[in-house]
Design a protein around this motif. Structure first.
Motif, PDB file in Angstrom:
ATOM      1  N   ILE A  26      57.599 -59.241 -64.717  1.00  0.00           N
ATOM      2  CA  ILE A  26      56.525 -60.162 -65.074  1.00  0.00           C
ATOM      3  C   ILE A  26      55.418 -59.437 -65.848  1.00  0.00           C
ATOM      4  N   GLU A  27      55.125 -58.198 -65.450  1.00  0.00           N
ATOM      5  CA  GLU A  27      54.073 -57.441 -66.114  1.00  0.00           C
ATOM      6  C   GLU A  27      54.397 -57.210 -67.582  1.00  0.00           C
ATOM      7  N   TYR A  28      55.679 -57.151 -67.899  1.00  0.00           N
ATOM      8  CA  TYR A  28      56.134 -56.898 -69.269  1.00  0.00           C
ATOM      9  C   TYR A  28      55.660 -58.004 -70.207  1.00  0.00           C
ATOM     10  N   TRP A  29      55.591 -59.225 -69.694  1.00  0.00           N
ATOM     11  CA  TRP A  29      55.224 -60.377 -70.514  1.00  0.00           C
ATOM     12  C   TRP A  29      53.780 -60.811 -70.312  1.00  0.00           C
ATOM     13  N   ARG A  30      53.022 -60.090 -69.494  1.00  0.00           N
ATOM     14  CA  ARG A  30      51.638 -60.454 -69.216  1.00  0.00           C
ATOM     15  C   ARG A  30      50.727 -59.899 -70.301  1.00  0.00           C
ATOM     16  N   CYS A  31      50.529 -60.684 -71.333  1.00  0.00           N
ATOM     17  CA  CYS A  31      49.712 -60.249 -72.464  1.00  0.00           C
ATOM     18  C   CYS A  31      48.234 -60.535 -72.195  1.00  0.00           C
ATOM     19  N   VAL A  32      47.393 -59.665 -72.711  1.00  0.00           N
ATOM     20  CA  VAL A  32      45.942 -59.808 -72.549  1.00  0.00           C
ATOM     21  C   VAL A  32      45.338 -60.208 -73.890  1.00  0.00           C
ATOM     22  N   MET A  33      44.697 -61.363 -73.921  1.00  0.00           N
ATOM     23  CA  MET A  33      44.023 -61.814 -75.130  1.00  0.00           C
ATOM     24  C   MET A  33      42.543 -62.017 -74.812  1.00  0.00           C
ATOM     25  N   LYS A  34      41.716 -61.171 -75.373  1.00  0.00           N
ATOM     26  CA  LYS A  34      40.291 -61.205 -75.095  1.00  0.00           C
ATOM     27  C   LYS A  34      39.625 -62.436 -75.714  1.00  0.00           C
ATOM     28  N   LYS A  35      38.753 -63.058 -74.946  1.00  0.00           N
ATOM     29  CA  LYS A  35      38.017 -64.223 -75.433  1.00  0.00           C
ATOM     30  C   LYS A  35      36.514 -63.979 -75.354  1.00  0.00           C
ATOM     31  N   THR A  36      36.157 -62.723 -75.505  1.00  0.00           N
ATOM     32  CA  THR A  36      34.758 -62.337 -75.415  1.00  0.00           C
ATOM     33  C   THR A  36      34.372 -61.489 -76.617  1.00  0.00           C
ATOM     34  N   ASP A  37      33.083 -61.366 -76.862  1.00  0.00           N
ATOM     35  CA  ASP A  37      32.600 -60.492 -77.924  1.00  0.00           C
ATOM     36  C   ASP A  37      31.530 -59.555 -77.369  1.00  0.00           C
ATOM     37  N   ILE A  38      31.717 -59.194 -76.113  1.00  0.00           N
ATOM     38  CA  ILE A  38      30.745 -58.334 -75.427  1.00  0.00           C
ATOM     39  C   ILE A  38      31.266 -56.900 -75.370  1.00  0.00           C
ATOM     40  N   CYS A  39      30.475 -55.978 -75.857  1.00  0.00           N
ATOM     41  CA  CYS A  39      30.794 -54.550 -75.815  1.00  0.00           C
ATOM     42  C   CYS A  39      29.698 -53.824 -75.036  1.00  0.00           C
ATOM     43  N   PRO A  40      30.067 -52.754 -74.308  1.00  0.00           N
ATOM     44  CA  PRO A  40      31.413 -52.192 -74.179  1.00  0.00           C
ATOM     45  C   PRO A  40      32.337 -53.053 -73.320  1.00  0.00           C
ATOM     46  N   ASP A  41      33.633 -52.807 -73.449  1.00  0.00           N
ATOM     47  CA  ASP A  41      34.658 -53.544 -72.724  1.00  0.00           C
ATOM     48  C   ASP A  41      35.518 -52.563 -71.938  1.00  0.00           C
ATOM     49  N   LYS A  42      35.891 -52.939 -70.730  1.00  0.00           N
ATOM     50  CA  LYS A  42      36.610 -52.030 -69.834  1.00  0.00           C
ATOM     51  C   LYS A  42      37.992 -51.627 -70.361  1.00  0.00           C
ATOM     52  N   ASP A  43      38.560 -52.426 -71.260  1.00  0.00           N
ATOM     53  CA  ASP A  43      39.892 -52.140 -71.779  1.00  0.00           C
ATOM     54  C   ASP A  43      39.863 -51.363 -73.091  1.00  0.00           C
ATOM     55  N   ILE A  44      38.675 -50.999 -73.534  1.00  0.00           N
ATOM     56  CA  ILE A  44      38.519 -50.210 -74.759  1.00  0.00           C
ATOM     57  C   ILE A  44      37.735 -48.956 -74.390  1.00  0.00           C
ATOM     58  N   LYS A  45      38.406 -47.818 -74.416  1.00  0.00           N
ATOM     59  CA  LYS A  45      37.791 -46.572 -73.968  1.00  0.00           C
ATOM     60  C   LYS A  45      37.666 -45.588 -75.122  1.00  0.00           C
ATOM     61  N   PHE A  46      36.632 -44.762 -75.042  1.00  0.00           N
ATOM     62  CA  PHE A  46      36.367 -43.762 -76.076  1.00  0.00           C
ATOM     63  C   PHE A  46      36.350 -42.373 -75.437  1.00  0.00           C
ATOM     64  N   TYR A  47      36.991 -41.433 -76.114  1.00  0.00           N
ATOM     65  CA  TYR A  47      37.063 -40.067 -75.599  1.00  0.00           C
ATOM     66  C   TYR A  47      36.647 -39.079 -76.692  1.00  0.00           C
ATOM     67  N   LEU A  48      36.155 -37.936 -76.246  1.00  0.00           N
ATOM     68  CA  LEU A  48      35.763 -36.873 -77.165  1.00  0.00           C
ATOM     69  C   LEU A  48      36.565 -35.615 -76.860  1.00  0.00           C
ATOM     70  N   TYR A  49      37.112 -35.027 -77.913  1.00  0.00           N
ATOM     71  CA  TYR A  49      37.787 -33.731 -77.817  1.00  0.00           C
ATOM     72  C   TYR A  49      37.030 -32.749 -78.706  1.00  0.00           C
ATOM     73  N   THR A  50      36.882 -31.528 -78.230  1.00  0.00           N
ATOM     74  CA  THR A  50      36.247 -30.488 -79.029  1.00  0.00           C
ATOM     75  C   THR A  50      37.096 -29.227 -78.965  1.00  0.00           C
ATOM     76  N   ARG A  51      36.779 -28.276 -79.809  1.00  0.00           N
ATOM     77  CA  ARG A  51      37.501 -26.993 -79.792  1.00  0.00           C
ATOM     78  C   ARG A  51      37.333 -26.314 -78.444  1.00  0.00           C
TER      79      ARG A  51
END
Length: 252
Positions: A26-51
């Motif tokens: 069931i999880e295979y077919w459980r698609c997520v379609m966002k209906k919001t325009d609020i940021c930040p969002d828990k499903d969009i993550k940002f990471y930083l890499y450095t030397r």
């Protein structure tokens, strides 16, 4: 020929054990379609890499004004924002190849965008819909970098597949045009027919738009997209690649 391709794809799926197994999940077919325009969002993550941190990623939270400082961000260095595409993630290839290439240098802050829950297979249509929110939140991250000493002229957005179009869409939410975008095989399905200029990467999205074609055809954009387009080995098939079932159908 189209009927032959359709039959071939159906046979391919029917003989793919993993596809059959996942079809009953069931999880295979459980698609997520966002209906919001609020940021930040828990499903969009940002990471930083450095030397200094190497492949150890550090989460960036735009709500914390000292988040960049605590993560080792250096405003004197160039910035690159890497965005994956459909069925991708920032922690796997080909994104890690890009990340490691920039890590081999010592003059970049490497930011990655992970929107995996919103771009998972087989949910392509919902991934298309979610691109707008991903672009909006990525624009917020872009602005956050600029507010903390970043230089727009030293910042590049690199996107793969749908991520290339997200890079372009970021400009829809900025007051100032981005300086440089690099699109890696911008996705073609549905976008080539239904996507307007606000929903796809074009040369209007940055002062410099470079596009690299390696898989153009059914899956990748075939037309000139940027100010300059590179077609590696013809842009369709690369040496050593056996090709996907869709590519064989295209050749038929």
């Amino acid at each position: 020929m189209r009927v032959l391709c359709l039959v071939t794809i159906v046979v391919f799926l029917a003989t793919d054990v993993s596809a059959i197994w996942n079809a009953f999940d069931i999880e295979y077919w459980r698609c997520v379609m966002k209906k919001t325009d609020i940021c930040p969002d828990k499903d969009i993550k940002f990471y930083l890499y450095t030397r200094a941190t190497g492949t150890r990623r550090l989460r960036i939270d735009v709500r914390n004004h000292r988040s960049l400082e605590y993560s080792g961000y250096d405003p004197m260095k160039k910035n690159v924002l890497i965005i994956h595409g459909f069925n991708g993630t920032e922690s796997k290839r080909p994104m890690t190849i890009l990340r490691d290439a920039y890590l081999s240098r010592n003059d970049y802050n490497i930011f990655t965008v992970d929107w995996r829950p919103l771009a998972k297979f087989p949910c392509y249509l919902s991934a298309l819909s979610n691109m707008k929110l991903v672009a909006q939140c990525s624009a917020q991250m872009y602005s956050f970098i600029m507010e903390n000493g970043g230089d727009a002229r030293e910042t590049t957005c690199v996107g793969h597949s749908l991520g290339a179009h997200v890079c372009g869409m970021i400009s829809n939410y900025l007051d100032v045009k981005q300086h440089k975008i690099v699109g890696l095989d911008p996705a073609r399905p549905l976008i080539n027919r239904y996507g307007d200029r606000y929903f796809r990467l074009t040369k209007d999205d940055a002062h410099q738009v470079q596009v690299i074609h390696t898989n153009s055809g059914i899956l990748g954009e075939v037309n000139q997209v940027g100010h300059i387009d590179f077609c590696v080995n013809g842009g369709k098939m690369q040496p050593g690649c056996k090709g996907h079932i869709l590519r064989k159908c295209e050749e038929v």
